[in-house]
Design a protein around this motif. Structure first.
Motif, PDB file in Angstrom:
ATOM      1  N   UNK A 166      77.667  78.659  52.346  1.00  0.00           N
ATOM      2  CA  UNK A 166      77.060  77.417  51.852  1.00  0.00           C
ATOM      3  C   UNK A 166      77.788  76.986  50.579  1.00  0.00           C
ATOM      4  N   UNK A 167      78.368  75.801  50.596  1.00  0.00           N
ATOM      5  CA  UNK A 167      79.111  75.289  49.434  1.00  0.00           C
ATOM      6  C   UNK A 167      78.466  73.999  48.964  1.00  0.00           C
ATOM      7  N   UNK A 168      78.151  73.946  47.669  1.00  0.00           N
ATOM      8  CA  UNK A 168      77.485  72.761  47.095  1.00  0.00           C
ATOM      9  C   UNK A 168      78.086  72.422  45.738  1.00  0.00           C
ATOM     10  N   UNK A 169      77.833  71.188  45.319  1.00  0.00           N
ATOM     11  CA  UNK A 169      78.143  70.761  43.958  1.00  0.00           C
ATOM     12  C   UNK A 169      76.846  70.277  43.335  1.00  0.00           C
ATOM     13  N   UNK A 174      75.895  62.063  37.280  1.00  0.00           N
ATOM     14  CA  UNK A 174      77.062  61.819  38.135  1.00  0.00           C
ATOM     15  C   UNK A 174      78.301  62.610  37.726  1.00  0.00           C
ATOM     16  N   UNK A 175      78.154  63.553  36.817  1.00  0.00           N
ATOM     17  CA  UNK A 175      79.266  64.409  36.401  1.00  0.00           C
ATOM     18  C   UNK A 175      79.102  65.776  37.061  1.00  0.00           C
ATOM     19  N   UNK A 176      80.089  66.253  37.836  1.00  0.00           N
ATOM     20  CA  UNK A 176      79.967  67.580  38.451  1.00  0.00           C
ATOM     21  C   UNK A 176      79.920  68.661  37.372  1.00  0.00           C
ATOM     22  N   UNK A 177      78.893  69.482  37.394  1.00  0.00           N
ATOM     23  CA  UNK A 177      78.764  70.537  36.388  1.00  0.00           C
ATOM     24  C   UNK A 177      78.843  71.934  36.991  1.00  0.00           C
ATOM     25  N   UNK A 227      93.312  74.126  42.899  1.00  0.00           N
ATOM     26  CA  UNK A 227      93.161  72.750  43.408  1.00  0.00           C
ATOM     27  C   UNK A 227      91.754  72.418  43.883  1.00  0.00           C
ATOM     28  N   UNK A 228      91.103  73.336  44.615  1.00  0.00           N
ATOM     29  CA  UNK A 228      89.753  73.058  45.133  1.00  0.00           C
ATOM     30  C   UNK A 228      88.743  72.930  44.011  1.00  0.00           C
ATOM     31  N   UNK A 229      88.765  73.874  43.075  1.00  0.00           N
ATOM     32  CA  UNK A 229      87.825  73.838  41.949  1.00  0.00           C
ATOM     33  C   UNK A 229      88.078  72.628  41.064  1.00  0.00           C
ATOM     34  N   UNK A 230      89.343  72.355  40.767  1.00  0.00           N
ATOM     35  CA  UNK A 230      89.674  71.216  39.907  1.00  0.00           C
ATOM     36  C   UNK A 230      89.207  69.906  40.533  1.00  0.00           C
ATOM     37  N   UNK A 231      89.392  69.770  41.828  1.00  0.00           N
ATOM     38  CA  UNK A 231      88.979  68.549  42.511  1.00  0.00           C
ATOM     39  C   UNK A 231      87.460  68.409  42.524  1.00  0.00           C
ATOM     40  N   UNK A 232      86.767  69.510  42.804  1.00  0.00           N
ATOM     41  CA  UNK A 232      85.307  69.463  42.893  1.00  0.00           C
ATOM     42  C   UNK A 232      84.664  69.169  41.545  1.00  0.00           C
ATOM     43  N   UNK A 233      85.184  69.781  40.482  1.00  0.00           N
ATOM     44  CA  UNK A 233      84.591  69.611  39.147  1.00  0.00           C
ATOM     45  C   UNK A 233      85.218  68.463  38.366  1.00  0.00           C
TER      46      UNK A 233
END
Length: 291
Positions: A166-169, A174-177, A227-233
């Motif tokens: 399960x992957x969530x943000x 509206x700022x990914x934390x 790349x994945x973390x940088x894009x998500x956050x």
């Protein structure tokens, strides 16, 4: 071989040296002794590293509203960088409205006074509920898959067995934390769905009111953003990330969730309160040296 408090070979990609660029000491006009050189071998451009360092100090109130920053010459000497690097970092700070430049005088902080931080919850469950109340969730995916070996070991499942991924943000204003990457035993497949997660937090689906929560083991590390973390956050590639790995058990002491939380130190911090009776126990934390 690297070891962790989980008693397994895990988290070996943590504690990345690139995170050292986030020094917390305030630049001083009087002394360069506390300055930390920026990581010139890092993948992050030097002016962005300096921008992050100064922004943190401003946001945290270490350099207060209307105070003058060190001069460009002082910053060059303090961080061992060129004048153009300092100018570009200051330009980025000005573009975000954090400083103003006065010709012939210097750069001054223009950040508004920050609201006092809320007192942290004193219980694990209450803290999770506060996160749910203060943030919005975006579910990126729910699927059965084979998990990494160290997670399979933690969840007491076979290497070839599938687990629920399960992957969530979680976003605030509206700022990914937080980027949350959870693995659960397959038996939760019928309970934890995208639709269910849109109505209830994952913790409630697993543990209900919290009465079914048993032992929780937590490990805190640092890593650099891929790349994945940088894009998500929505942060810079290779920038420092706070990483929390949490293994939760039910009241029968069976593992029910392995959760990895990634957050930017620009937006998030970890707060703990420990009773006097727990100071000399694992509840207070244990620093593991992987040498």
């Amino acid at each position: 071989m690297s070891r962790s408090v989980f008693g397994m070979s895990a988290l070996q990609h943590a504690l990345i040296q690139g995170c050292k660029s986030l020094v917390r000491s305030r630049p001083s006009n009087r002394s360069n002794d506390m300055a930390s050189p920026l990581q010139k071998a890092s993948g992050t451009l030097l002016h962005r590293q300096l921008f992050v360092v100064l922004k943190q100090q401003i946001v945290r109130g270490e350099i207060r509203d209307q105070e003058r920053l060190p001069t460009q010459e002082e910053l060059c000497a303090q961080y061992d960088v060129s004048r153009i690097t300092v100018r570009r970092a200051l330009a980025d700070l000005q573009a975000e409205g954090l400083i103003r430049n006065e010709q012939g005088v210097g750069a001054f902080v223009t950040a508004p006074r920050m609201a006092p931080n809320k007192a942290p919850s004193l219980s694990f469950v209450a803290g999770l509920r506060r996160v749910v109340e203060e943030t919005d969730v975006r579910v990126l995916g729910v699927e059965l898959s084979r998990c990494p070996h160290y997670i399979a070991n933690a969840l007491s499942i076979g290497d070839e067995d599938e687990a629920l991924h399960v992957v969530r943000i979680r976003l605030r204003n509206d700022v990914p934390v937080m980027l949350l990457d959870a693995w659960l035993p397959k038996r939760f497949e019928s309970v934890v769905t995208v639709r269910a997660l849109s109505k209830q937090p994952l913790f409630n689906l697993i543990a209900g009111s919290g009465k079914d929560v048993g032992r929780v083991i937590q490990e805190v590390n640092a890593e650099i953003a891929g790349p994945t973390t940088a894009s998500a956050l929505k942060i810079e590639l290779n920038s420092p990330v706070l990483r929390i790995d949490r293994l939760m058990h039910d009241r029968k002491q069976l593992p029910v969730e392995y959760l990895t939380v990634r957050s930017s130190p620009l937006h998030s911090r970890l707060v703990m309160e420990i009773s006097g009776n727990d100071v000399n126990t694992l509840s207070a934390g244990y620093l593991v040296h992987d040498l």
